[in-house]
Design an enzyme around this catalytic site. Sequence first.
Site, mmCIF file in Angstrom:
data_model
loop_
_atom_site.group_PDB
_atom_site.id
_atom_site.type_symbol
_atom_site.label_atom_id
_atom_site.label_comp_id
_atom_site.label_asym_id
_atom_site.label_seq_id
_atom_site.Cartn_x
_atom_site.Cartn_y
_atom_site.Cartn_z
ATOM 1 N N GLY A 1 -54.126 14.295 -52.927
ATOM 2 C CA GLY A 1 -55.236 14.002 -52.021
ATOM 3 C C GLY A 1 -56.389 13.434 -52.819
ATOM 4 O O GLY A 1 -56.217 12.997 -53.963
ATOM 5 N N GLY B 1 -56.803 15.560 -56.147
ATOM 6 C CA GLY B 1 -55.649 15.450 -57.030
ATOM 7 C C GLY B 1 -55.495 14.066 -57.626
ATOM 8 O O GLY B 1 -55.186 13.909 -58.817
ATOM 9 N N LYS C 1 -66.760 30.531 -44.646
ATOM 10 C CA LYS C 1 -65.762 29.489 -44.419
ATOM 11 C C LYS C 1 -65.517 29.379 -42.924
ATOM 12 O O LYS C 1 -65.788 30.314 -42.157
ATOM 13 C CB LYS C 1 -64.450 29.836 -45.118
ATOM 14 C CG LYS C 1 -63.580 28.639 -45.440
ATOM 15 C CD LYS C 1 -64.053 27.887 -46.662
ATOM 16 C CE LYS C 1 -63.087 26.752 -47.012
ATOM 17 N NZ LYS C 1 -63.471 26.071 -48.248
ATOM 18 N N GLY D 1 -49.986 17.521 -55.617
ATOM 19 C CA GLY D 1 -50.889 17.154 -54.530
ATOM 20 C C GLY D 1 -51.787 16.014 -54.919
ATOM 21 O O GLY D 1 -52.565 16.119 -55.875
#
Length: 348
Positions: free
Chosen positions: A181, A184, A82, A179
Amino acid sequence: MELRLTDLDRPEGFERLVLAEDASAGLRALICVHSTVLGPAAGGCRMWNYANDAEAIADVMRLARGMTYKNAMAGLGLGGGKSVIIGDARRDKTPAMMRAFGRAVDALKGIYYTAEDVGISPQDMVYAAAETRYAVGLSDASGDPSPWTAEGVFRCLGIGAAHVFGSADLTGRRVLVQGLGHVGLSLAEKLHVAGADLIVTDIHTAALEDTKTRLEATVCAPDEVFDQQMDIFAPCALGGVLNGDSSPKLGARLVCGAANNQLATPGIAEKLRARGITYLPDYVVNAGGIISVASEIHGTGDAWRRERLDGIAGRVAEMLTRATAGNCSTEQIADQMVEQMLREASAA
């Protein structure tokens, strides 16, 4: 100052932690490679305005480890990594910054593939890809991974509903989506079509108004989530939402959402189970996005993606069966499954 990479002290169990800096481009980023046992590490790049370096390091390490587990459970032939860029994505991000980030990724010589995550768009990856072939999730290749993530969560939610309620039929089920976004909102749309009674929350008023009008959703304030009556909780914002304070208040019987690291501490899953709440591990159910990205890395197509989505739904069913038989949490079973995969790969 030109791009500078500094290897930080490698935490136990991690392969590499790198600080990438380019003052002229405004870049200060961390790249963490947790494991390459199953293949080159892959995981998105997040841009967030961390309070300090320690907070950013803790986040990138947690996320990198999570990607190892997610990629293993999805059967992608990839390890886990990551990256995080420190800054305000709405204010600080520039094409020059993303190109400098691409050069940092390229300097790792293929041990880590990056893609978009919170605060980073497919177009940002295009800028990064101008400097490296290890930036994926491009709009002209695999494209936006959000629909694939939402589809995977939706499929797993159906498996969970069948286990908890005796039927995958969501008609009339009260589902709270936290959420709105890209993921979501896409999940909320699927739930609406499936007949669910939607409750939604988000920090952005426009998103709430859209779902209220278009999806007939009930709106609740972000700080009132755990006061709501619901059957299913779908966390699709940032992590740590289920903690020592919030989890005892949760009234849902099933938790299945797209957010990473939903549990603030590992023991929360067992506490939920003791209260009769089934938690589906986030790193399993939200793997649709990395499945899409992995198809770009491996040069496969939509059929390969759909097979992996079927695979994660199958693993959820297996986890539920084993957790019931073992009288333990699904998180414990999922971790055991991944750890066995890693042991077998290391011994091969």
